[in-house]
Scaffold this active site. Structure first.
Site, mmCIF file in Angstrom:
data_model
loop_
_atom_site.group_PDB
_atom_site.id
_atom_site.type_symbol
_atom_site.label_atom_id
_atom_site.label_comp_id
_atom_site.label_asym_id
_atom_site.label_seq_id
_atom_site.Cartn_x
_atom_site.Cartn_y
_atom_site.Cartn_z
ATOM 1 N NE ARG A 103 1.558 -6.503 2.478
ATOM 2 C CZ ARG A 103 1.158 -7.437 1.625
ATOM 3 N NH1 ARG A 103 1.455 -8.700 1.819
ATOM 4 N NH2 ARG A 103 0.467 -7.092 0.557
ATOM 5 C CE1 TYR A 114 -11.662 -7.692 -3.388
ATOM 6 C CE2 TYR A 114 -13.535 -7.218 -4.814
ATOM 7 C CZ TYR A 114 -12.513 -6.778 -3.995
ATOM 8 O OH TYR A 114 -12.342 -5.435 -3.778
ATOM 9 C CE LYS A 124 -12.832 -6.019 -0.451
ATOM 10 N NZ LYS A 124 -12.198 -5.183 0.579
ATOM 11 C CB THR A 157 -6.407 0.628 -7.581
ATOM 12 O OG1 THR A 157 -6.973 -0.691 -7.471
ATOM 13 C CG2 THR A 157 -7.427 1.658 -7.153
ATOM 14 N N GLY A 172 -3.155 2.938 -4.296
ATOM 15 C CA GLY A 172 -4.568 2.985 -4.660
ATOM 16 C C GLY A 172 -5.475 3.811 -3.770
ATOM 17 C CB ILE A 173 -8.841 2.977 -2.440
ATOM 18 C CG1 ILE A 173 -9.535 2.802 -3.802
ATOM 19 C CG2 ILE A 173 -9.806 3.552 -1.412
ATOM 20 C CD1 ILE A 173 -10.633 1.747 -3.812
#
Lengths: 256, 253
Positions: free
Chosen positions: A40, A158, A162, A195, A19-20
């Protein structure tokens, strides 16, 4: 016009196996930085390194669990021994789930908090320590989210995590400004970007794509490369006077 | 590094300060940049830095905008980027402010960008040949839009208006189906011709100001120009209706 504005810089990118994070690693490499990509998944790491080579860049992979402080110490020791310095740190590794609040267990909440907040805290801490030790006028970029600024339905854990990352960045920026040379710390808050983090929760479907576009003034989905471009701006001297800021890259979703 | 190869840009207020730095930076990134200014001589001096064209433009005059856009299209055939940078600064306590002051500030900081955006969007749509229009508009607003400064009540007011107008127009043109992005830069304290009067005042105190700025220095015009270039370029293609804050950390404390 092409110019390698990050030539000679050493950049750490966590979560660089998808992804990002992968896009940020490739973009910084394209702009001239030497990349330390962590994550990982060894097989996915090979894809990231291949993408870095494809743009003519140099990258190294180190396996890392960002919630393990001993691992951070070993990683930053290795960076110091190998490169002698750290100029850019992108704290990108993160997790996400969508679940109504009444169904969210404390374990769920702690899982997201441990990785997204504690992992970012350790990343800032150990990047700052190494930058200060080696005298680097560093730039630390924390990948937060639009969900750290406004509510996102069925994503309470989340959103809380964030918001913490966004504000942690500001507090760290104040301390970084006292360092000599100064260390800049900024929060980059993407909107919904297509993503694996999103498709793992919602599926890779037209409905997910519609969800990603919903409320975007630009009526398009954001791509990892759009966030990577913001990372590149915050990483380099172009943003010399930018610290403690929130760079919102969300297609206009948060504006109305 | 962001590129503006084959793009055509207008920068207002390009005769000095942030506008001059922005015009030069956009030109270095590959754009054909029309330096415009209230003073044609000042616009020429900037354009000479990169061998580009210059135009006189009083941003408060609708007819002057029409003429400027027509001149750009006659020369380059298109318009891709508009940077609204022209500005003036009037300082002083609210009880001493006059309606004439407020009118001047409103015309330059709010009406000027409004007139420019209207015409730039119309041109970007006209040149799109039935496809979704593309373009980028960057408005140089101010930290004062979100953090009002004492003794700058009217300036803070018009910059808040400019920033919110930008967000509204960004949403509007996006939802209309066009890919015209509208964003602001929020600069902190920059020493330029516009702000020099503040620094000359007997009441100005660098140390007191730096107490508000964690990075402990003023911004350079080039720092603002870099943010404007980023927003004008495709590097910011998923950004609209937002602002890049370039304030040395002012908003942290």
């Amino acid at each position: 016009m092409t110019m390698s504005t990050l030539q000679g810089r050493i950049a750490l990118v966590t979560g660089a196996t998808s992804g990002i994070g992968r896009a940020a690693a490739v973009r910084l490499a394209r702009d001239g930085a030497t990349i330390i990509a962590t994550g990982r998944n060894q097989a996915e790491a090979e894809r990231t390194l291949e993408a870095i080579r494809a743009v003519g860049g140099t990258g190294h992979f180190q396996a890392q669990d960002i919630t393990d402080e001993a691992g951070w110490i070993a990683l930053t020791n290795w960076i110091e021994a190998t490169f002698g310095r750290l100029d850019i740190a992108v704290n990108c590794a993160g997790v996400f789930f969508s679940k109504p609040l009444p169904d969210t267990s404390l374990e769920d909440f702690r899982w997201i908090w441990n990785i997204d907040v504690n992992g970012c805290f350790l990343g800032i801490k150990h990047a700052m320590r190494l930058m200060q030790k080696t005298g680097s006028a560093g730039s630390i970029i924390n990948i937060s989210s639009l969900a750290g600024l406004i509510g996102l339905d069925d994503c309470a854990a989340y959103c809380a995590a964030k918001a913490a990352v966004t504000h942690l960045s500001k507090a760290a920026a104040l301390e970084g400004a006292k360092a000599s040379p100064r260390i800049r710390v900024n929060s980059l808050n993407p909107g919904v970007i297509m993503t694996e983090m999103i498709t793992k929760s919602y599926g890779d479907t037209p409905e997910t794509r519609a969800f990603a576009m919903q409320g975007n003034a630009l009526q398009t989905t954001g791509e990892p490369e759009d966030i990577a471009a913001g990372v590149a701006y915050l990483a380099g001297d172009a943003s010399r006077y930018v610290t403690g800021s929130v760079l919102l890259i969300d297609g206009g979703r948060g504006a109305d | 590094m962001p590129s503006l190869d084959s793009k055509t840009a207008i920068v207002t207020g390009a005769g000095s300060g942030i506008g001059r730095a922005t015009a030069l930076r956009l030109a270095q990134a590959g754009a054909r940049v029309f330096a415009t200014d209230y003073s044609l001589d000042a616009a020429h001096a900037t354009a000479a830095l990169y061998g580009g064209p210059a135009l006189a433009l009083d941003v408060t005059d609708p007819a002057a905008w029409d003429a400027a856009i027509a001149a750009v299209v006659a020369d380059a055939g298109r318009l891709d980027v508009l940077v609204n940078c022209a500005g003036i600064l009037l300082a002083g306590p609210i009880v001493e402010a006059t309606l004439a002051d407020f009118d001047r500030l409103s015309r330059v900081h709010v009406e000027g960008p409004m007139l420019g955006m209207q015409r730039a969007i119309a041109q970007m749509r006209a040149q799109a040949n039935g496809q979704p229009a593309r373009g980028a508009i960057v408005n140089i607003s101010s930290l004062a839009a979100t953090r009002p400064f004492p003794d700058l009540p009217l300036y803070s007011t018009v910059k808040a208006a400019l920033s919110n107008m930008s967000r509204a127009i960004g949403i509007e043109v996006g939802l209309d189906g066009d890919f015209i992005r509208v964003n602001c830069v929020h600069p902190g304290v920059v020493r330029t011709g516009m702000s020099e009067g503040l620094f000359d005042a007997a009441t100005w105190d660098d140390a007191a100001t730096f107490a508000h700025i964690p990075l402990g220095d003023y911004a350079r015009p080039e720092d603002i120009a870099e943010a404007a270039l980023f927003l004008a370029s495709d590097d910011a293609k998923f950004m609209t209706s937002t602002a890049v804050t370039v304030d040395g950390g002012w908003t942290l404390v």
